[in-house]
Design an enzyme around this catalytic site. Structure first.
Site, PDB file in Angstrom:
ATOM      1  N   VAL A  34      40.700 -48.263  -1.480  1.00 33.51           N
ATOM      2  CA  VAL A  34      41.734 -49.106  -0.933  1.00 33.51           C
ATOM      3  C   VAL A  34      42.518 -49.585  -1.992  1.00 33.51           C
ATOM      4  CG1 VAL A  34      41.920 -51.097   0.401  1.00 33.51           C
ATOM      5  CG2 VAL A  34      40.191 -49.866   0.822  1.00 33.51           C
ATOM      6  N   ASP A  69      40.070 -54.077 -12.146  1.00 34.89           N
ATOM      7  CA  ASP A  69      38.752 -53.791 -11.967  1.00 34.89           C
ATOM      8  C   ASP A  69      37.588 -53.973 -13.155  1.00 34.89           C
ATOM      9  OD1 ASP A  69      37.745 -51.559  -9.774  1.00 34.89           O
ATOM     10  OD2 ASP A  69      36.110 -51.816 -11.160  1.00 34.89           O
ATOM     11  N   ARG A 125      36.081 -46.820 -15.364  1.00 29.97           N
ATOM     12  CA  ARG A 125      37.216 -46.690 -14.212  1.00 29.97           C
ATOM     13  C   ARG A 125      38.746 -46.956 -14.834  1.00 29.97           C
ATOM     14  NH1 ARG A 125      39.008 -43.942  -9.716  1.00 29.97           N
ATOM     15  NH2 ARG A 125      39.905 -45.706  -8.087  1.00 29.97           N
ATOM     16  N   THR A 146      33.097 -54.587   0.966  1.00 33.27           N
ATOM     17  CA  THR A 146      32.232 -55.626   1.910  1.00 33.27           C
ATOM     18  C   THR A 146      31.352 -54.906   2.483  1.00 33.27           C
ATOM     19  OG1 THR A 146      34.000 -55.513   3.626  1.00 33.27           O
ATOM     20  CG2 THR A 146      34.099 -57.437   2.130  1.00 33.27           C
ATOM     21  N   THR A 204      37.482 -55.730   4.471  1.00 30.81           N
ATOM     22  CA  THR A 204      37.049 -56.146   5.979  1.00 30.81           C
ATOM     23  C   THR A 204      36.030 -57.199   6.103  1.00 30.81           C
ATOM     24  OG1 THR A 204      37.184 -53.857   6.678  1.00 30.81           O
ATOM     25  CG2 THR A 204      35.973 -54.937   7.761  1.00 30.81           C
ATOM     26  N   CYS A 254      33.029 -48.055   6.530  1.00 34.63           N
ATOM     27  CA  CYS A 254      33.858 -48.743   7.671  1.00 34.63           C
ATOM     28  C   CYS A 254      33.048 -48.776   9.105  1.00 34.63           C
ATOM     29  CB  CYS A 254      35.133 -48.191   8.052  1.00 34.63           C
ATOM     30  SG  CYS A 254      36.482 -48.604   6.655  1.00 34.63           S
ATOM     31  N   ARG A 260      29.550 -43.163   0.107  1.00 35.56           N
ATOM     32  CA  ARG A 260      28.954 -44.633   0.564  1.00 35.56           C
ATOM     33  C   ARG A 260      28.300 -44.299   1.965  1.00 35.56           C
ATOM     34  NH1 ARG A 260      34.224 -48.034  -0.310  1.00 35.56           N
ATOM     35  NH2 ARG A 260      34.905 -45.997   0.248  1.00 35.56           N
TER      36      ARG A 260
END
Length: 419
Positions: A14, A32, A37, A83, A118, A258, A329
């Protein structure tokens, strides 16, 4: 507020695409805590494959850091951390709270903190704002302001990218809402929709994926019913789909960051209010059990075709949560794999999209490097484009080997069953 300076907290699926777009127009710093990364991004490498190298390089005002000092001069802080849910399927706000602590330590008067992660309705103002106040010593809606603009990233989708998806925005007061809406509107080609409040924006996000979850649960349940009737579910859906208002959902494993997670945020909040959400949780139960259900169908097929299960080889094609994407994920393919192993089968998993180290770290599973064996059963779990050209005859142990197609990708004539 003066010149716009943006800090994006969290550079995953995201955060990075968003930072890249803002970095084409405003001074933007991607933050981050993962130093590896940061080094990769500075070298022009995005392991998520969400942003092309050329697009990374075109973001001339974007820089990266893992040092909190590097973002303290920003005046917009956009939080895009994960989240997840815990093992008991309860919301885990730990990344969100820690990100709020980080921002709170450097928050200044007139700064705006925008959350994209979220959450359940109320989380921004009830869970995050107190943390910001505690660590900054500032007063909400007097010294600093907040907003919520839910992410709508679809991993692996090269058509519906961040700028081409309409963005919902909101703010903790009308002035902040307008500023935030204008900010997003300046980079989101598809436009924006300003919600009346932060809670409305939070609720809108969490029901988007809950709705999809329920629709998939419905067709998953249909597939179970039609299987008992000896009817091909895909053929039924194709026939029903000739009506203009029939929704084109397909059965399958529901994983990812999600659809398989967000409904639990909504049900958690509902249960806090002493309301038991029966329909949402029922859909979740159906979808959470699909891996086990599919594994049992495969085992029954193998037995019917005369195969012993114990120590026989089964190939599973795909481990990512969706096609043509490296994201593992919350992949529900692991449920299928584990259930097959519980029956005593040897299970090989092949997926060139997935990062082998990540799969082992997340699931203690070693991916095979090459397809150089023959199997008593072959299971297409993820419809990567590369799998379309596979010669299944070369992978089958004999003519009685089982082929199960979860994604209805192969010709019906060369498989035994599909979901």
């Amino acid at each position: 507020m003066g010149k716009i300076k943006i800090a994006v907290i969290g550079l995953g699926y995201v955060g990075l695409p968003l930072a890249v777009e803002f970095g084409k127009k405003y001074e933007t710093i991607g933050f981050d805590i993962d130093k590896k990364r940061i080094k990769e991004l500075e070298s022009g490498i995005d392991k998520t494959l969400e942003v092309e190298i050329s697009n990374l390089k075109s973001s001339e005002f974007l820089s990266y850091t893992s040092d909190i000092e590097g973002i303290k001069n920003s005046n917009y802080y956009i939080v895009t951390v994960p989240t997840p849910i815990d093992k008991n399927k309860r919301p885990d706000l730990t990344p969100l709270i820690k990100a709020s602590e980080t921002v709170g330590k450097i928050l200044k008067k007139e700064d705006i903190v925008i959350y994209e992660s979220t959450v359940y309705p109320g989380a921004t103002e009830e869970d995050c704002v107190p943390v910001l106040e505690k660590f900054s010593g500032l007063k909400f809606n007097k010294d600093f302001y907040c907003a919520y603009s839910p992410e709508r990233i679809n991993p692996g989708d090269k058509v519906h990218t961040v700028t081409k998806i309409l963005k919902v925005t909101s703010g903790s007061n009308p002035e902040t809402a307008k500023k935030v809406d204008d900010l997003y509107k300046s980079v989101i080609v598809a436009g924006t929709y300003m919600a009346s409040s932060i809670k409305v924006a939070e609720a809108a996000k969490v029901i988007e994926n809950s709705q999809r979850d329920l629709n998939i649960a419905f067709v998953n349940e249909l597939s179970m019913i039609f299987h008992k009737m000896g009817i091909d579910t895909i053929e039924v859906l194709e026939a029903a789909g000739t009506k203009w208002n029939f929704l084109p959902f397909r059965p399958g494993l529901v994983g990812g960051h999600c659809i398989g997670v967000d409904p639990y945020y909504l049900t958690h909040k509902a249960q806090e209010l002493n309301f038991h959400p029966e329909i949402i949780l029922s859909g979740r139960r159906v979808n959470d059990n699909m891996g086990t259900y599919v594994a049992n169908r495969i085992i029954k097929l193998m037995i019917k075709k005369g195969h012993n299960i114990l120590n026989n080889d089964i190939l599973v094609l795909g481990i990512t949560f969706k096609e043509n994407c490296p994201d593992i994920r919350n992949s529900k393919v692991i449920d299928l794999i584990n259930e097959l192993k519980n029956f005593g089968a040897n299970v090989d998993v092949f997926d060139n999209w997935a990062k082998k180290e990540e799969v082992y770290e997340e699931y203690s599973l070693k991916l095979i490097e090459k397809l150089n064996k023959k199997y008593k059963a072959i299971v297409l779990a993820v419809s990567h484009n590369e799998f379309k050209s596979l010669d299944l005859k070369e992978l089958k142990f004999d003519k009685n080997s089982v082929v199960f197609d979860l994604k209805a990708m192969f010709d019906k004539q060369i498989i035994d069953e599909r979901l």
